[in-house]
Scaffold this motif. Structure first.
Motif, short mmCIF file in Angstrom:
data_model
loop_
_atom_site.label_atom_id
_atom_site.label_comp_id
_atom_site.label_asym_id
_atom_site.label_seq_id
_atom_site.Cartn_x
_atom_site.Cartn_y
_atom_site.Cartn_z
N ARG A 92 -0.40 -5.51 -8.46
CA ARG A 92 -0.59 -4.06 -8.82
C ARG A 92 0.51 -3.83 -9.79
O ARG A 92 1.67 -3.89 -9.66
N ASP B 10 0.82 -1.18 -0.09
CA ASP B 10 0.07 0.39 -0.11
C ASP B 10 0.92 1.11 -0.01
O ASP B 10 0.62 2.17 -0.71
N SER B 11 1.83 1.39 1.00
CA SER B 11 2.62 2.74 1.08
C SER B 11 3.39 2.75 0.09
O SER B 11 3.62 3.91 -0.70
N PRO C 181 -2.67 5.88 -11.26
CA PRO C 181 -2.77 4.74 -10.19
C PRO C 181 -2.41 3.45 -10.94
O PRO C 181 -2.16 3.43 -12.27
N CYS D 84 3.17 1.64 -3.28
CA CYS D 84 2.26 2.09 -4.52
C CYS D 84 1.90 3.43 -4.32
O CYS D 84 1.89 4.02 -5.43
N ALA D 85 1.37 3.98 -3.18
CA ALA D 85 1.03 5.26 -2.94
C ALA D 85 2.06 6.44 -3.27
O ALA D 85 1.84 7.22 -3.91
N ALA D 86 3.43 5.84 -2.72
CA ALA D 86 4.50 6.72 -2.98
C ALA D 86 4.77 6.87 -4.74
O ALA D 86 5.06 8.22 -5.35
N GLN E 176 -5.12 -3.28 -10.02
CA GLN E 176 -4.96 -4.30 -9.22
C GLN E 176 -5.62 -5.42 -9.49
O GLN E 176 -6.91 -5.30 -10.06
N SER F 71 2.75 6.32 -7.34
CA SER F 71 1.50 6.98 -7.85
C SER F 71 1.60 8.27 -7.78
O SER F 71 1.27 9.08 -8.61
N GLU F 72 2.01 9.02 -6.51
CA GLU F 72 2.17 10.18 -6.29
C GLU F 72 3.16 11.03 -7.37
O GLU F 72 2.98 12.09 -7.77
#
Length: 335
Positions: free
Chosen positions: A72, A42-43, A55, A45-47, A58, A49-50
């Motif tokens: 993902r 989660d963390s 995005p 992929c978020a970094a 999945q 994508s930012e």
């Protein structure tokens, strides 16, 4: 072929846990490690994508032989041509050749033949990220926990493995000091002998033997790690996977808008070809996945979208390409 097709079943939503209720959920190592790798997915992929602005797609899947995973993938992004972060928890039985692929400890398997199948449990997170810009490095990480039950007189085994490594195509000393320095700090928090040992192990493992050169510029790598209690080693693995973004993302942000030439893009394609060679010929994770009927899309996610093999391509002496190739043939210390 038929077995591989039947080995996976797509599900609409990722399950709360991929563990077996009452079996794995009661095991403190298995249950905690699944939480670690899913939180990391989660963390990270978020970094990513930012930075990219796009995005991840999945896919959640289950495996007929037991377990499943969450894949993902960010494809055709603004910064990355392809970036993937996969989590899997699988169990069941595997052929002895898959057991051999899963471990670097060949002594324990010596003279044990190929009779029967080996009961196992495996959980892990793996990732490869291939950026567009040749001045932005490719990055790979993998962290896993493995257990086997008694087989052919060999007692049940358990171990942790993994690491994070970087594959630029040009050398930026500051980038390498940042990346390796981040992982040296992680290692030093847990054992002051780890960094030197795991850096050397990384250089040796990611060697393309038929080329006499490493795939990239290293990082840390360890396998069959079971010389301390499981919770202690798991603490180290958690710290390491949770520093992937800190080690990698600042380098991408620094270079994502760098200009580049067609020649530099071509060199990137040549080095990607080396990446493919290693993954298909030497990587034990790829071998293990294929021999256990794993999900092919997840196994081959590590392949770049494009690569090149130029006949007898030799960089001119004194060029940045030649300097990089020298670092691959003679691994350097960055911190």
């Amino acid at each position: 072929m038929q077995r591989a097709i039947q080995a996976e079943n797509y599900v609409q939503h990722a399950p709360v846990t991929l563990l077996r209720p009452g079996v794995d959920t009661e095991n403190p190592v298995r249950s905690r490690f699944e939480k670690i790798i899913r939180n990391a997915q989660d963390s990270i992929c978020a970094a990513i994508s930012e930075i990219d602005g796009k995005p991840f797609h999945q896919d959640a899947w289950t495996r007929a032989d037991g377990g499943g995973g969450i894949s993902r993938v960010l494809a055709d992004g603004n910064v990355w041509e392809k970036a993937g972060v996969n989590v899997s928890v699988v169990y069941g039985s595997m052929p002895p050749e898959a057991y051999r692929a899963a471990t670097s400890n060949r002594e324990v398997l010596k003279n044990k033949g190929d009779a029967g199948r080996v009961p196992f449990f495996a959980a892990g997170i793996s990732s490869v990220m291939h950026p567009r810009n040749p001045h932005c490095p490719t990055m790979h990480f993998n962290y896993r926990y493995f257990e086997t039950e008694e087989w052919n007189g060999i007692p049940g085994q358990w171990w942790f493995g993994g690491g994070t490594d970087i594959t630029p195509i040009y050398i930026d000393e500051a980038d390498m000091k940042h990346f390796h320095g981040t992982y040296k700090e992680v290692c030093d928090r847990h054992d002051p002998t780890y960094y030197a040992k795991f850096k050397k192990w990384c250089d040796e493992y990611f060697c393309i033997t038929h080329r006499g050169e490493t795939r990239g510029l290293g990082g840390i790598f360890f396998d069959d790690l079971n010389d301390k209690d499981p919770q202690t080693i798991m603490n180290f693995s958690e710290d390491a996977v949770n520093h992937v973004a800190a080690a990698y993302c600042p380098i991408i942000k620094k270079h994502l808008n760098d200009s580049f030439t067609e020649q530099e893009k071509q060199w990137q394609q040549v080095r990607r070809g080396r990446y493919v060679e290693f993954n298909l010929v030497y990587d034990r994770g790829t071998t293990f996945g294929l021999k256990t009927g794993g999900r092919i899309e997840s196994i081959l996610m590590s392949m770049p979208s494009t690569a090149s093999w130029l006949y007898d391509h030799q960089p001119a002496a004194g060029t940045r390409e030649a300097d990089f190739l020298d670092a691959c043939r003679n691994p350097r210390n960055w911190v």
